[in-house]
Design an enzyme around this catalytic site. Structure first.
Site, short mmCIF file in Angstrom:
data_model
loop_
_atom_site.label_atom_id
_atom_site.label_comp_id
_atom_site.label_asym_id
_atom_site.label_seq_id
_atom_site.Cartn_x
_atom_site.Cartn_y
_atom_site.Cartn_z
N ARG A 61 0.82 -1.22 0.00
CA ARG A 61 0.00 0.00 0.00
C ARG A 61 0.84 1.26 0.00
O ARG A 61 0.38 2.33 -0.41
CB ARG A 61 -0.98 -0.05 1.16
CG ARG A 61 -2.06 -1.13 0.95
CD ARG A 61 -3.06 -1.14 2.07
NE ARG A 61 -2.50 -1.56 3.33
CZ ARG A 61 -2.42 -2.83 3.73
NH1 ARG A 61 -2.88 -3.80 2.95
NH2 ARG A 61 -1.89 -3.14 4.89
N GLU A 98 4.81 -10.15 14.71
CA GLU A 98 4.25 -10.68 15.96
C GLU A 98 4.49 -12.19 16.03
O GLU A 98 4.89 -12.72 17.07
CB GLU A 98 2.75 -10.36 16.02
CG GLU A 98 2.18 -10.57 17.40
CD GLU A 98 0.72 -10.19 17.46
OE1 GLU A 98 0.19 -9.71 16.45
OE2 GLU A 98 0.12 -10.40 18.53
P1 AMP Z 1 4.19 -2.61 11.45
O1 AMP Z 1 5.44 -3.22 10.88
O2 AMP Z 1 3.65 -3.38 12.60
O3 AMP Z 1 4.37 -1.15 11.74
O4 AMP Z 1 3.07 -2.75 10.34
C1 AMP Z 1 2.99 -1.83 9.32
C2 AMP Z 1 2.58 -2.49 8.03
O5 AMP Z 1 1.48 -3.38 8.21
C3 AMP Z 1 2.13 -1.42 7.06
O6 AMP Z 1 2.67 -1.76 5.79
C4 AMP Z 1 0.62 -1.48 7.09
O7 AMP Z 1 0.11 -1.41 5.78
C5 AMP Z 1 0.28 -2.82 7.72
N1 AMP Z 1 -0.62 -2.73 8.87
C6 AMP Z 1 -0.34 -3.07 10.13
N2 AMP Z 1 -1.39 -2.93 10.95
C7 AMP Z 1 -2.39 -2.46 10.17
C8 AMP Z 1 -3.76 -2.09 10.43
N3 AMP Z 1 -4.31 -2.20 11.64
N4 AMP Z 1 -4.48 -1.65 9.39
C9 AMP Z 1 -3.94 -1.55 8.15
N5 AMP Z 1 -2.68 -1.88 7.86
C10 AMP Z 1 -1.90 -2.34 8.85
#
Ligand code: AMP
Length: 176
Positions: A61, A98
């Site tokens: 995205r 996770e």
């Molecule tokens: P993180 O590495 O945990 O910061 O996750 C970020 C990535 O996961 C990004 O590329 C987001 O598009 C996706 N992502 C994680 N959590 C969500 C959420 N609750 N809603 C939409 N996209 C998410």
């Protein structure tokens, strides 16, 4: 176009893609001409004086916002992709999810030593993805000037995690 209207377009989907996750879907913002234009203008205004030479978008995205913003700011776009998707020599980084690990890659020749890079994604959650992507930019000897996201799920601590790893990199959240 107001911030309130653009923000009202964000769709919230409970228990997607797995139970317990509240998924934020930004695609309705991208599909509304005036909302997309407003988002791009906000990012461009924030980083307009930062000397950005390239935008790096994180699969998948981050490609949508990143490529549109690159056109808006008149700079080039570089994709940061999941493992095995880029056809030429890459730098690669593993990072923790996770449950388990994931891998991001960048073409070794995608950036130059003097590039000043704006990293772009839709949502900042735990910060693992953005922190890993930033490390790839540095592996190319370029500088990470900023991180632009539409949403920061602050309760997951991603902002702090990223800021600790990259204290000189500005984080801009469009819908703060
Ligand atoms: P993180 O590495 O945990 O910061 O996750 C970020 C990535 O996961 C990004 O590329 C987001 O598009 C996706 N992502 C994680 N959590 C969500 C959420 N609750 N809603 C939409 N996209 C998410």
């Amino acid at each position: 176009m107001s911030r309130e209207f653009a923000e009202s377009l964000i769709a919230t989907i409970p228990d997607y893609p797995t139970p317990g996750v509240v998924f934020k879907d930004l695609t309705p913002v991208f599909s509304e001409t005036a909302a997309l234009e407003w988002v791009l203008s906000e990012c461009a205004r924030h980083f307009g004086e930062s000397g950005i030479t390239r935008i790096a978008g994180i699969e998948a995205r981050g490609f949508i916002l990143g490529a549109a913003l690159a056109g808006h700011m008149n700079v080039g776009f570089v994709p940061i992709r999941k493992a095995g998707k880029l056809p030429r020599a890459t730098h690669s980084v593993d990072y923790a999810l996770e449950y388990g690990t994931d891998t991001l890659e960048i073409h070794q020749d995608a950036l130059h030593r003097n590039d000043v890079v704006l990293l772009v994604d839709d949502v900042l959650a735990t910060g693992g993805t953005a922190t890993a992507a930033a490390s790839l930019i540095e592996r190319c000897d370029a500088r990470v000037a900023g991180l632009a996201v539409l949403l920061d799920l602050t309760f997951l601590g991603g902002h702090d995690r990223f800021a600790q790893a990259y204290p000189h990199t500005e984080v801009f959240t469009v819908f703060a």
